[in-house]
Design a protein around this motif. Structure first.
Motif, short mmCIF file in Angstrom:
data_model
loop_
_atom_site.label_atom_id
_atom_site.label_comp_id
_atom_site.label_asym_id
_atom_site.label_seq_id
_atom_site.Cartn_x
_atom_site.Cartn_y
_atom_site.Cartn_z
N UNK A 79 0.83 -1.21 0.00
CA UNK A 79 0.00 0.00 0.00
C UNK A 79 0.86 1.26 0.00
N UNK A 80 0.29 2.35 -0.49
CA UNK A 80 0.98 3.65 -0.54
C UNK A 80 1.42 4.06 0.86
N UNK A 81 2.65 4.54 1.00
CA UNK A 81 3.24 5.01 2.26
C UNK A 81 3.33 3.89 3.30
N UNK A 82 3.57 2.67 2.84
CA UNK A 82 3.73 1.55 3.75
C UNK A 82 4.99 1.74 4.59
N UNK A 83 4.90 1.49 5.88
CA UNK A 83 6.01 1.72 6.80
C UNK A 83 7.24 0.92 6.42
N UNK A 84 7.06 -0.33 6.01
CA UNK A 84 8.19 -1.18 5.66
C UNK A 84 8.92 -0.61 4.45
N UNK A 85 8.17 -0.21 3.43
CA UNK A 85 8.77 0.34 2.22
C UNK A 85 9.48 1.66 2.51
N UNK A 86 8.87 2.52 3.29
CA UNK A 86 9.47 3.83 3.61
C UNK A 86 10.78 3.62 4.38
N UNK A 87 10.77 2.75 5.38
CA UNK A 87 11.99 2.51 6.15
C UNK A 87 13.10 1.94 5.27
N UNK A 88 12.75 1.05 4.35
CA UNK A 88 13.75 0.47 3.45
C UNK A 88 14.35 1.54 2.54
N UNK A 89 13.50 2.44 2.03
CA UNK A 89 14.01 3.51 1.16
C UNK A 89 14.98 4.41 1.93
#
Length: 100
Positions: A79-89
């Motif tokens: 999903x948009x602004x997913x915490x896992x994806x944001x932290x990885x970026x």
């Protein structure tokens, strides 16, 4: 002449916050607010945060959004602004920032 002083009484912090909140709702600039309150623009920062909370209250649900729960694996994107994806970026950006 009477012996009474005609100096206006000093505004309380809560009165200043209420005035700034009403001016925020009206769309006044910081310069306009400072001039109206007879203070420096830099002094407004003392009252801006509580005034914003008073002028534009945020509901509890919007303040603390529920995290996306991911169960199992799927081929769908996160999903948009997913915490896992944001932290990885951010971790990747921090790792490679010195190599640019």
């Amino acid at each position: 002449m009477s012996g009474k002083s005609t100096t206006p009484r000093k505004r309380t912090q809560q009165e200043s916050i209420r005035l700034i909140a009403s001016m925020l709702k009206q769309g006044a600039t910081k310069e306009q607010m400072a001039k109206y309150l007879n203070v420096k623009v830099s002094s407004l920062s003392n009252w801006m945060s509580p005034a914003r909370k008073l002028a534009f209250p945020v509901s509890q649900a919007a303040e603390n959004p529920a995290p996306h729960i991911i169960t199992g694996r799927s081929s769908e994107p996160l999903p948009h602004m997913n915490t896992i994806a944001i932290n990885a970026m951010w971790k990747g950006l921090e790792r490679w920032r010195n190599f640019a």
